[in-house]
Design a protein around this motif. Structure first.
Motif, PDB file in Angstrom:
ATOM      1  N   ILE A 156      56.401  11.855  -8.819  1.00 16.51           N
ATOM      2  CA  ILE A 156      57.517  12.735  -9.355  1.00 16.51           C
ATOM      3  C   ILE A 156      58.917  12.491  -9.115  1.00 16.51           C
ATOM      4  N   ALA A 157      58.969  11.675  -7.818  1.00 10.18           N
ATOM      5  CA  ALA A 157      60.242  11.411  -7.244  1.00 10.18           C
ATOM      6  C   ALA A 157      60.415   9.807  -7.845  1.00 10.18           C
ATOM      7  N   VAL A 158      59.389   8.639  -8.511  1.00  6.73           N
ATOM      8  CA  VAL A 158      59.462   7.161  -8.628  1.00  6.73           C
ATOM      9  C   VAL A 158      59.632   7.493 -10.578  1.00  6.73           C
ATOM     10  N   ALA A 159      59.039   8.916 -10.961  1.00  9.62           N
ATOM     11  CA  ALA A 159      58.831   8.844 -12.237  1.00  9.62           C
ATOM     12  C   ALA A 159      60.664   9.264 -12.548  1.00  9.62           C
ATOM     13  N   VAL A 160      60.797  10.203 -12.106  1.00 10.42           N
ATOM     14  CA  VAL A 160      62.814  10.411 -12.269  1.00 10.42           C
ATOM     15  C   VAL A 160      63.709   9.534 -12.079  1.00 10.42           C
ATOM     16  N   SER A 161      63.418   8.574 -10.542  1.00 10.69           N
ATOM     17  CA  SER A 161      64.098   7.983 -10.658  1.00 10.69           C
ATOM     18  C   SER A 161      64.340   6.520 -11.711  1.00 10.69           C
ATOM     19  N   SER A 162      63.136   6.672 -11.617  1.00 14.14           N
ATOM     20  CA  SER A 162      62.659   5.106 -13.139  1.00 14.14           C
ATOM     21  C   SER A 162      63.538   5.673 -14.427  1.00 14.14           C
ATOM     22  N   VAL A 163      63.700   6.888 -14.376  1.00 11.89           N
ATOM     23  CA  VAL A 163      64.645   7.334 -16.250  1.00 11.89           C
ATOM     24  C   VAL A 163      65.880   7.064 -16.037  1.00 11.89           C
ATOM     25  N   ASN A 164      66.421   7.197 -14.180  1.00 10.58           N
ATOM     26  CA  ASN A 164      67.550   7.672 -13.757  1.00 10.58           C
ATOM     27  C   ASN A 164      67.968   6.253 -13.622  1.00 10.58           C
TER      28      ASN A 164
END
Length: 189
Positions: A74-82
């Motif tokens: 989740i941390a990586v997927a969110v950080s990828s969007v951001n």
């Protein structure tokens, strides 16, 4: 930014660090081989550091039906969007380490939709990304999709909490030009 500064801001760490904080940093050094720059960045204000680490430790290491790997995903997927450089490097390394799969870490950093993950994990990341891109558009159908994938309401709360936390930290990291420790780049490859 000075080489020894974790951000572009001139906010030096409290010196000397309080004994509890120094002990925490010593444990990080012993277990990780480094003190993560995010901790150093918050150490200009011990109350802020304690608030950050308390929330991080609860969400990422505390009791949850979500595995540590899923929380890192989740941390990586969110950080990828951001497009959060710090978190993509640091949490991408955590995904590689926890999964034993360097390709998974790279896929999640680039585009989680191409990652070889379960349908349940895909539903989890779809929700976290929608929450990141358009939180006001999350509706009952989105929560129901998670239930249909096998998540409980408690799990949904945990997914939302981890995604929300990383949306906040991504913004702080970007605003301060927080830089990941060099060590993360070579980990678990």
């Amino acid at each position: 930014m000075a080489k020894d500064q974790p951000t572009a801001l001139d906010l030096p760490m409290v010196d000397p660090l309080p004994a509890d904080t120094q002990k925490y940093f010593d444990v990080c050094q012993e277990k990780l081989g480094m003190v993560p720059n995010v901790l150093r960045a918050y150490a200009f204000d011990i109350d802020k550091l304690n608030a950050f680490t308390g929330m991080y430790n609860d969400l990422m290491l505390g009791d949850s039906a979500l595995s540590k790997l899923e929380r890192e995903m989740i941390a990586v997927a969110v950080s990828s969007v951001n497009k959060c450089y710090y978190c993509l490097v640091a949490h991408g390394a955590a995904v590689r380490e926890l999964s034993g799969d360097p390709q998974l870490g790279e896929a999640l950093v680039m585009n989680y939709r191409v990652a070889k993950i379960s349908a349940k994990q895909r539903a989890m990341l779809d929700f976290a990304v929608k929450l990141t891109e358009a939180s006001a558009k999350v509706e009952e159908a989105d929560r129901q999709a998670l239930r249909d994938a096998g998540f409980t309401d408690r799990d949904i709360f945990d997914i939302a909490s981890v995604a929300g936390f990383f949306n906040m930290t991504n913004r702080v990291a970007s605003a301060t030009d927080m830089r990941p420790n060099d060590d993360y780049h070579a980990q678990a490859r």
